[in-house]
Scaffold this active site. Sequence first.
Site, PDB file in Angstrom:
ATOM      1  N   TRP A 336      17.807 -27.949 -10.345  1.00  0.00           N
ATOM      2  CA  TRP A 336      17.688 -29.314 -10.863  1.00  0.00           C
ATOM      3  C   TRP A 336      18.264 -29.419 -12.266  1.00  0.00           C
ATOM      4  CZ3 TRP A 336      14.762 -31.128 -15.071  1.00  0.00           C
ATOM      5  CH2 TRP A 336      14.658 -32.519 -15.179  1.00  0.00           C
ATOM      6  N   HIS A 337      18.125 -28.355 -13.057  1.00  0.00           N
ATOM      7  CA  HIS A 337      18.589 -28.411 -14.437  1.00  0.00           C
ATOM      8  C   HIS A 337      20.107 -28.385 -14.545  1.00  0.00           C
ATOM      9  CE1 HIS A 337      14.401 -27.524 -15.657  1.00  0.00           C
ATOM     10  NE2 HIS A 337      14.767 -28.090 -16.787  1.00  0.00           N
ATOM     11  N   GLY A 338      20.789 -27.813 -13.609  1.00  0.00           N
ATOM     12  CA  GLY A 338      22.241 -27.781 -13.743  1.00  0.00           C
ATOM     13  C   GLY A 338      22.920 -27.058 -12.600  1.00  0.00           C
TER      14      GLY A 338
END
Length: 495
Positions: A336-338
């Site tokens: 989700w972060h990257g």
Amino acid sequence: MTFISFPYVLFLLSLVVIYWLLDQPRSRLWVLLVASLIFYASFQVQYIPLLLAGTWINFRLGQVLSAPPDWRSDNWQFTQQDWNRKRLKLLWLGIGLNVLLLFGFKYIPFTLNTLAEVFGWTAAKEVAQWTSSNLMAPIGISFFCFECIAYLVDVYRGAPAAQEWLKFSAYKLFFAKLLSGPITRYHIMTGQMQQTRPTLDRIAEGLWLIACGAVKKGLLADNIGVLVDLSFQNLQRAGSGDLWLATIAYGLQLYLDFSGYVDMARGSAVLLGFNLPQNFDFPYLTTSIAEFWRRWHMTLGDWLRNYLYFPLGGSRQGLFRTCLNLIIVMAIAGIWHGAAWGFVVWGLLHGIGLVVHRLTDSLSNRMSWLKQFWRQPYGILFAWLLTQAMVAVCWIFFRLPNLKESWVVIQRLGGHAADAQFTQKVYVEAIGLQPLQISLLLAAIVVLMAIAYFGDRALKLQLNWNVKLMLVPVCLFAVWLLAPQGALPYIYFDF
């Protein structure tokens, strides 16, 4: 129009005045919606139609999910079962659309590059390069999609759906939380929309949160970021001590940057009569990785727990399944972060850390001597050092998601001398402080956190609203005077 800017001061001041001059709740919602769109347009005006379309689609899906079945059929049991199946399909449709939106903007180049490396598809690599060059992800798209999924799941579970598009869109596009959270549930925020004008102590609280956030971001995080950037941009010249210092500094920079953003977001919301959820609770004073995740990015942790961990079975299906669920959830948190393998590794390492904690906790319940060890001062200190060391090392993959770069740092964390030119350029010319001095300043920040934590939890000390009001201009003046020129962008804008 970042939070620490003169245009934002004018924007917020104008909005607060206009908002409270209106008496009709519906008029206030229109002002809030228009202001939020203006705020977002200052970053990426081209994506406003996309946000409005996404908001409308999720609004309509929520209405359909909450609609009652058609009871005109004689066989009511069949009607109920058929409607339950349809609702489940609609829920998965809504989740799929939000995931597809997120995937389309953030993960296509990463996926194509991975396929190109695995199967040797040069065409996939070319498409990935073109997509990266021509398609920029909307700021805040991850938070937008996660909030939409939470809303649809809540409605599916029985929460009332929004009946007014204006109210839903004012919540969904609320400028204070739109770009980087905190992730806020619809039913919590809409319960605050019939509010009265804030009292003087609430105004003081809002301004105090904004001032504290400005200090964290402009005065502390951005100055620390100078060291972090110089160190990680010169990996081949930095020594082991420099990389350890930069790694610890990055952990503090990330916390101060993101919590500073959230403080300013919450303060802005307070001036408009809203209470956004808290997102941090002294995470660097925790003694286990599980406690760290209960107090770091708390709204994301709440989302992962309620909409991933519990649906997967949580801890109800045995120790092995619990450990597997923890790894799956944290891997998804990393993704989700990257869109990079470094974020996947970061998530998996935290998942493994949570598994080790769960196993250790299970073992401690069987061995009284081990449980006693963790309760002793030396055991608490050891647990704190172990937890924070693990968190710090994991931040390397978060800061350098390219595995080649992060692996260089891991290899050089021990026994590697610094280039003499690195010391001269970074510490003498750029920063003007020696490594020991920087270390003491970072330690002082941690000590101040501990003092604030002790004063808040043990002594229950709180500043009076009039004291906060007097300190606000002092804090803002310090930021204006001491913040580095050319403020760094908020780190979580990338996520």
